[in-house]
Design a protein around this motif. Structure first.
Motif, short mmCIF file in Angstrom:
data_model
loop_
_atom_site.label_atom_id
_atom_site.label_comp_id
_atom_site.label_asym_id
_atom_site.label_seq_id
_atom_site.Cartn_x
_atom_site.Cartn_y
_atom_site.Cartn_z
N SER A 1 -6.93 9.86 146.90
CA SER A 1 -6.89 9.30 148.24
C SER A 1 -6.00 8.06 148.25
CB SER A 1 -8.29 8.92 148.70
OG SER A 1 -8.23 8.20 149.93
N ARG A 2 -5.20 7.94 149.30
CA ARG A 2 -4.33 6.77 149.45
C ARG A 2 -4.87 5.79 150.49
NH1 ARG A 2 0.84 7.38 147.10
NH2 ARG A 2 0.99 9.34 145.95
N LEU A 3 -6.10 5.99 150.88
CA LEU A 3 -6.79 5.05 151.76
C LEU A 3 -7.79 4.26 150.95
CD1 LEU A 3 -7.63 3.89 154.54
CD2 LEU A 3 -9.21 5.82 154.75
N PHE A 4 -7.63 2.94 150.92
CA PHE A 4 -8.63 2.06 150.33
C PHE A 4 -9.42 1.43 151.48
CE2 PHE A 4 -5.08 0.89 147.07
CZ PHE A 4 -5.10 2.19 146.58
N THR A 5 -10.71 1.24 151.28
CA THR A 5 -11.51 0.64 152.34
C THR A 5 -12.25 -0.58 151.82
OG1 THR A 5 -13.43 2.04 151.89
CG2 THR A 5 -11.83 2.86 153.49
N VAL B 1 -0.08 -1.48 152.04
CA VAL B 1 -0.13 -2.31 153.24
C VAL B 1 -1.57 -2.70 153.49
CG1 VAL B 1 0.29 -2.42 155.72
CG2 VAL B 1 1.95 -1.32 154.21
N ASP B 2 -1.80 -4.00 153.57
CA ASP B 2 -3.16 -4.53 153.64
C ASP B 2 -3.24 -5.54 154.78
OD1 ASP B 2 -5.69 -5.51 153.17
OD2 ASP B 2 -5.14 -6.62 151.35
N ALA B 3 -4.18 -5.34 155.67
CA ALA B 3 -4.49 -6.27 156.76
C ALA B 3 -3.69 -6.01 158.02
CB ALA B 3 -4.32 -7.73 156.35
N GLY B 4 -4.38 -6.04 159.14
CA GLY B 4 -3.76 -5.95 160.45
C GLY B 4 -3.75 -4.56 161.06
N LEU C 1 -4.87 -0.33 152.95
CA LEU C 1 -6.25 -0.80 152.85
C LEU C 1 -6.71 -1.17 154.26
CD1 LEU C 1 -7.74 -3.17 150.16
CD2 LEU C 1 -8.58 -3.13 152.51
N VAL C 2 -7.80 -0.55 154.70
CA VAL C 2 -8.31 -0.76 156.05
C VAL C 2 -9.79 -1.14 155.97
CG1 VAL C 2 -8.64 0.24 158.34
CG2 VAL C 2 -6.70 0.99 156.93
N ASN C 3 -10.15 -2.22 156.64
CA ASN C 3 -11.55 -2.63 156.67
C ASN C 3 -12.03 -2.85 158.11
OD1 ASN C 3 -13.52 -5.29 155.05
ND2 ASN C 3 -14.14 -3.62 156.34
N THR C 4 -11.56 -3.91 158.76
CA THR C 4 -12.10 -4.29 160.05
C THR C 4 -11.93 -3.21 161.10
OG1 THR C 4 -11.60 -6.60 159.54
CG2 THR C 4 -12.10 -6.09 161.82
N ALA C 5 -10.79 -2.52 161.10
CA ALA C 5 -10.55 -1.48 162.10
C ALA C 5 -11.60 -0.38 162.03
CB ALA C 5 -9.15 -0.89 161.92
#
Length: 267
Positions: A21-25, A197-200, A219-223
């Motif tokens: 997976s290329r999505l980090f959370t 790409v991390d943040a935003g 990397l996606v967290n808040t969204a």
């Protein structure tokens, strides 16, 4: 007979560790631990970042967080969130490595390096980040540094031995998308290590855009955590990252200045 397309074997390697997976959370800002668990599962991610300092101090939203996840299936990415100086970040990184060992990941030397002295805009300190990265690489860490979209700094960090560079798309938690796209494209073009790409990132379309540009991961967290339905958004992000990566591998058509008929007239 309809022709079938063979699946593309496409893995991401960071510090010798293979990810499909290329999505980090992330694990912060969820309303409940149950939402976090469901979202991480729905995303299909394999690497999850955890704020070491906030777990250790049992900050709001972090009590029981580590115990709520299956570390036999997920790879821990400790981060140095909350550190304002290089020295603080180095100390917290060492604690993060010990946390990984306690969770059964004896060979995990990963650290997401954050040095952020600015409490308002949360922009990373380039000098402190480079200093901390150089020291942590010497100590055998697999360093994933969070930085502004600065192509020169990205090259310096790569030369220092960092395993990735992680430029921000826009300020942390802002959901503004890829405001720094032109600089990120330069970083991608120059880098010999994966660019994450991390943040935003606020929407799946923005995650796909980052991947179409050639980023190796996002990397996606808040969204995800602040969506009305976090688990559904997490699934959407996972699909978007896959689609963006496939589009990048496929290669987009050239942009042209005028229309071209899709069914050319016969000569």
């Amino acid at each position: 007979m309809v022709a079938t397309v063979a699946p593309v074997t496409d893995t991401l390697v960071i510090g010798g560790k293979v990810f499909h997976s290329r999505l980090f959370t992330g694990t912060g800002r969820y309303r409940t631990l149950e939402q976090m668990q469901a979202s991480i599962t729905a995303s299909g991610c394999e690497m999850v970042t955890v704020a070491v300092r906030r777990v250790q101090t049992q900050a709001v939203g972090h009590v029981g967080l580590v115990e709520a996840l299956d570390w036999g299936k997920l790879w821990l990415l400790p981060n140095t969130a909350g550190c304002q100086t290089a020295e603080e970040a180095i100390r917290v990184a060492r604690l993060g490595r010990e946390m990984a060992k306690v969770l059964g990941q004896e060979d995990n030397s990963f650290i997401k390096l954050e040095v952020i002295p600015d409490g308002k805009y949360l922009l990373p300190d380039p000098v402190g980040t480079l200093h901390a990265a150089e020291q942590l690489v010497k100590e055998g860490f697999t360093v994933l540094p969070y930085i502004n979209a600065d192509p020169v700094l990205a090259q310096r960090l790569e030369a220092a031995g960092c395993a990735t560079v992680m430029p921000l798309g826009s300020p942390i938690g802002s959901g503004q998308g890829l405001r720094n796209a032109s600089n990120i494209e330069i970083i991608i073009a120059q880098a010999q290590v994966p660019v994450v790409v991390d943040a935003g990132i606020g929407t799946p379309s923005e995650a796909a855009q980052a991947m179409e540009m050639g980023a190796q991961a996002v990397l996606v967290n808040t969204a995800i955590a602040q969506a009305q339905d976090p688990a559904r958004m997490a699934q959407a992000m996972g699909l978007a990252v896959k689609a963006g990566r496939l589009a990048y591998l496929a290669g987009r058509m050239p942009v042209q200045s005028q229309a071209t008929p899709s069914s050319p007239p016969e000569n």
